[in-house]
Design a protein around this motif. Structure first.
Motif, PDB file in Angstrom:
ATOM      1  N   GLY B 161       0.434  22.960 -53.488  1.00 17.35           N
ATOM      2  CA  GLY B 161       0.340  21.503 -53.598  1.00 17.35           C
ATOM      3  C   GLY B 161       1.403  20.967 -54.531  1.00 17.35           C
ATOM      4  N   SER B 162       1.628  19.680 -54.461  1.00 13.55           N
ATOM      5  CA  SER B 162       2.558  19.000 -55.364  1.00 13.55           C
ATOM      6  C   SER B 162       2.148  17.541 -55.389  1.00 13.55           C
ATOM      7  CB  SER B 162       3.997  19.150 -54.870  1.00 13.55           C
ATOM      8  OG  SER B 162       4.177  18.378 -53.701  1.00 13.55           O
ATOM      9  N   HIS B 163       2.873  16.736 -56.143  1.00  9.84           N
ATOM     10  CA  HIS B 163       2.552  15.312 -56.191  1.00  9.84           C
ATOM     11  C   HIS B 163       2.528  14.693 -54.803  1.00  9.84           C
ATOM     12  CE1 HIS B 163       2.357  14.953 -60.431  1.00  9.84           C
ATOM     13  NE2 HIS B 163       3.571  15.460 -60.611  1.00  9.84           N
ATOM     14  N   LYS B 164       3.530  15.089 -54.002  1.00 12.04           N
ATOM     15  CA  LYS B 164       3.654  14.479 -52.680  1.00 12.04           C
ATOM     16  C   LYS B 164       2.713  15.107 -51.658  1.00 12.04           C
ATOM     17  CE  LYS B 164       8.464  12.966 -52.908  1.00 12.04           C
ATOM     18  NZ  LYS B 164       9.824  13.251 -52.461  1.00 12.04           N
ATOM     19  N   ARG B 165       2.197  16.292 -51.968  1.00 11.14           N
ATOM     20  CA  ARG B 165       1.406  17.029 -50.982  1.00 11.14           C
ATOM     21  C   ARG B 165       0.018  17.320 -51.546  1.00 11.14           C
ATOM     22  NH1 ARG B 165       2.961  21.839 -50.357  1.00 11.14           N
ATOM     23  NH2 ARG B 165       4.349  22.065 -52.123  1.00 11.14           N
ATOM     24  N   LYS B 166      -0.640  16.277 -51.995  1.00 10.97           N
ATOM     25  CA  LYS B 166      -1.912  16.451 -52.694  1.00 10.97           C
ATOM     26  C   LYS B 166      -3.001  17.052 -51.812  1.00 10.97           C
ATOM     27  CE  LYS B 166      -1.779  12.889 -56.327  1.00 10.97           C
ATOM     28  NZ  LYS B 166      -1.224  13.823 -57.308  1.00 10.97           N
ATOM     29  N   ASP B 167      -2.985  16.747 -50.529  1.00 13.67           N
ATOM     30  CA  ASP B 167      -4.103  17.166 -49.672  1.00 13.67           C
ATOM     31  C   ASP B 167      -3.797  18.399 -48.829  1.00 13.67           C
ATOM     32  OD1 ASP B 167      -2.221  15.897 -48.086  1.00 13.67           O
ATOM     33  OD2 ASP B 167      -3.731  15.190 -46.659  1.00 13.67           O
ATOM     34  N   TYR B 168      -2.659  19.056 -49.069  1.00 16.16           N
ATOM     35  CA  TYR B 168      -2.287  20.183 -48.207  1.00 16.16           C
ATOM     36  C   TYR B 168      -3.261  21.355 -48.322  1.00 16.16           C
ATOM     37  CZ  TYR B 168       2.211  18.192 -46.820  1.00 16.16           C
ATOM     38  OH  TYR B 168       3.193  17.403 -46.275  1.00 16.16           O
ATOM     39  N   SER B 170      -6.373  21.233 -49.102  1.00 13.28           N
ATOM     40  CA  SER B 170      -7.610  20.835 -48.432  1.00 13.28           C
ATOM     41  C   SER B 170      -7.482  21.003 -46.918  1.00 13.28           C
ATOM     42  CB  SER B 170      -7.938  19.386 -48.811  1.00 13.28           C
ATOM     43  OG  SER B 170      -8.958  18.888 -47.999  1.00 13.28           O
ATOM     44  N   PRO B 211      -8.122  20.830 -57.377  1.00 17.47           N
ATOM     45  CA  PRO B 211      -6.737  20.363 -57.544  1.00 17.47           C
ATOM     46  C   PRO B 211      -5.798  21.524 -57.874  1.00 17.47           C
ATOM     47  CG  PRO B 211      -8.112  19.655 -59.401  1.00 17.47           C
ATOM     48  CD  PRO B 211      -9.007  20.418 -58.479  1.00 17.47           C
ATOM     49  N   ASP B 213      -1.291  22.675 -58.163  1.00 15.31           N
ATOM     50  CA  ASP B 213       0.084  22.177 -58.225  1.00 15.31           C
ATOM     51  C   ASP B 213       1.050  23.302 -57.863  1.00 15.31           C
ATOM     52  OD1 ASP B 213       0.293  23.858 -60.390  1.00 15.31           O
ATOM     53  OD2 ASP B 213       0.083  22.263 -61.874  1.00 15.31           O
TER      54      ASP B 213
END
Lengths: 240, 240
Positions: B161-168, B170, B211, B213
């Protein structure tokens, strides 16, 4: 303390500093004789308990006994102790002894040391599958080969063959050929980082009839894997 | 000579002897600034060329230039330079320079260092998948998740995950839950071997809302993976 130590492919240079220190600091060294011999320079003067091939349960139980008795034990595994290594077995054996402190010290596994010899085959998603059906039903191995091939994973095969399992690699290739092109770039490395190390690059079609043994690691590329100056290279997707 | 050096998770102790020596013997060190800083003790007095994040192509081209000009170059990669590392890119950049000698020096990758923190999750067949779709179409990532889950692989997720890919993560969990039980043992490790290292063991159901990162590595067990004394352990199948 029981340190479960991955020593990598065998040479001193390929060990991590932490693995070297764990062996130096141990009271007792346990392991498969062939692997303990590889680190003999570090074990001078220490108690050593070795078993032969197939003695996995015996040597892990012995390592656990030493640790329960309060000794600092280094249990040696070739490659990475956590990848088809002894780490899981030891933790299970110590289930009723939560007081024993354990640590797993990773080492360079054959997919890495062999990959480095070939070039860079694992730069994209990959699956690692052992073809040994001593402890795993062949039907499950087939299912994993099929799934990994169908999704264009790079595939690394550990234990691709032995005297008793001469045709396993050929059977595995048939399964992968249902999804992968016969021209898929493949690589083989034998005796990684040891005397007599050899490697070759071939195609999936030709891999099918290539003889292998327990000391060979096999790499099957994905659809993008290519050969650059004699090296097997899987691209990540960068534009240059 | 261009040495493509995997330095492992970051600490000196987790480097191989070969990696340490390659850095010591190099004329020039190149790499992502954060990783070069991790080995700053070994680079004293040498020429250093760093780039920031996303500067992969630039620093690999620079490393190639140095090598073409006859210098001994160590290109630093965190983890293993051959696993989502710079090895493939450098070999591609050097395609028209077969005269430049190259070597890939493997290092401990996050699946290994993170696995060791958690216990022994990778003792049976496993698949390594990056959830980053910067260079890979998301549809292919989904296909690989589905295939690996359907064949009961242990699955390691890089870049979950990253800031831009918060829901990946999930979304990845939803795909894996089509085939794996919600109770599947999972593990997370963040900042492996660095300040602030944390790890936890959870279930696939709960992983879905956890969560993460770019500094987290995620482990999803197979149907046999279990928890023993707080450790995530995948059995190989030995009878004890």
């Amino acid at each position: 303390m029981l340190s479960i130590v991955g020593i990598g492919p065998g040479g001193y240079d390929d060990m991590t500093v932490r693995a070297v220190n764990a062996i130096k600091n141990a009271d007792v060294i346990t392991g498969y004789k062939l692997y303990v011999d590889l680190v003999r320079d570090l074990t001078g003067g220490k108690e050593v308990f070795c078993t032969e091939m197939r003695g996995e349960v015996e040597r892990c139980k012995k390592a656990a006994e030493f640790a329960i008795s309060g000794k600092n034990v280094a249990l040696i595994s070739s490659g990475d102790a956590g990848i088809y290594g002894m780490a899981g077995l030891v933790l299970k054996i110590l289930e009723d002894h939560p007081e024993v402190e354990t640590e797993v010290i990773p080492g360079v596994s054959a997919c890495q040391s062999g990959g480095a010899v070939l070039g860079a085959p694992l730069v994209h998603d990959f699956a690692v599958i052992s073809l040994s059906n001593l402890l795993t039903p062949w039907s499950l191995i087939e299912k994993r080969l099929e799934a990994a091939a169908s999704a264009d994973f790079v595939i690394v095969l550990y234990n691709p063959g032995s005297h008793k399992r001469k045709d396993y690699l050929s059977r595995a290739c048939d399964i992968m050929l249902r999804h992968k092109s016969p021209e898929t770039v493949c690589g083989l490395v034998k005796n990684i980082s040891r005397d007599g190390e050899t490697s070759s690059i071939t195609t999936l079609e030709r891999l099918k009839s290539t003889p292998v043994d327990m000391l060979t690691t096999v790499f099957v590329g994905n659809s993008q894997t290519t050969v650059i100056n004699g090296k097997m290279v899987t691209p990540r997707g960068y534009r240059i």
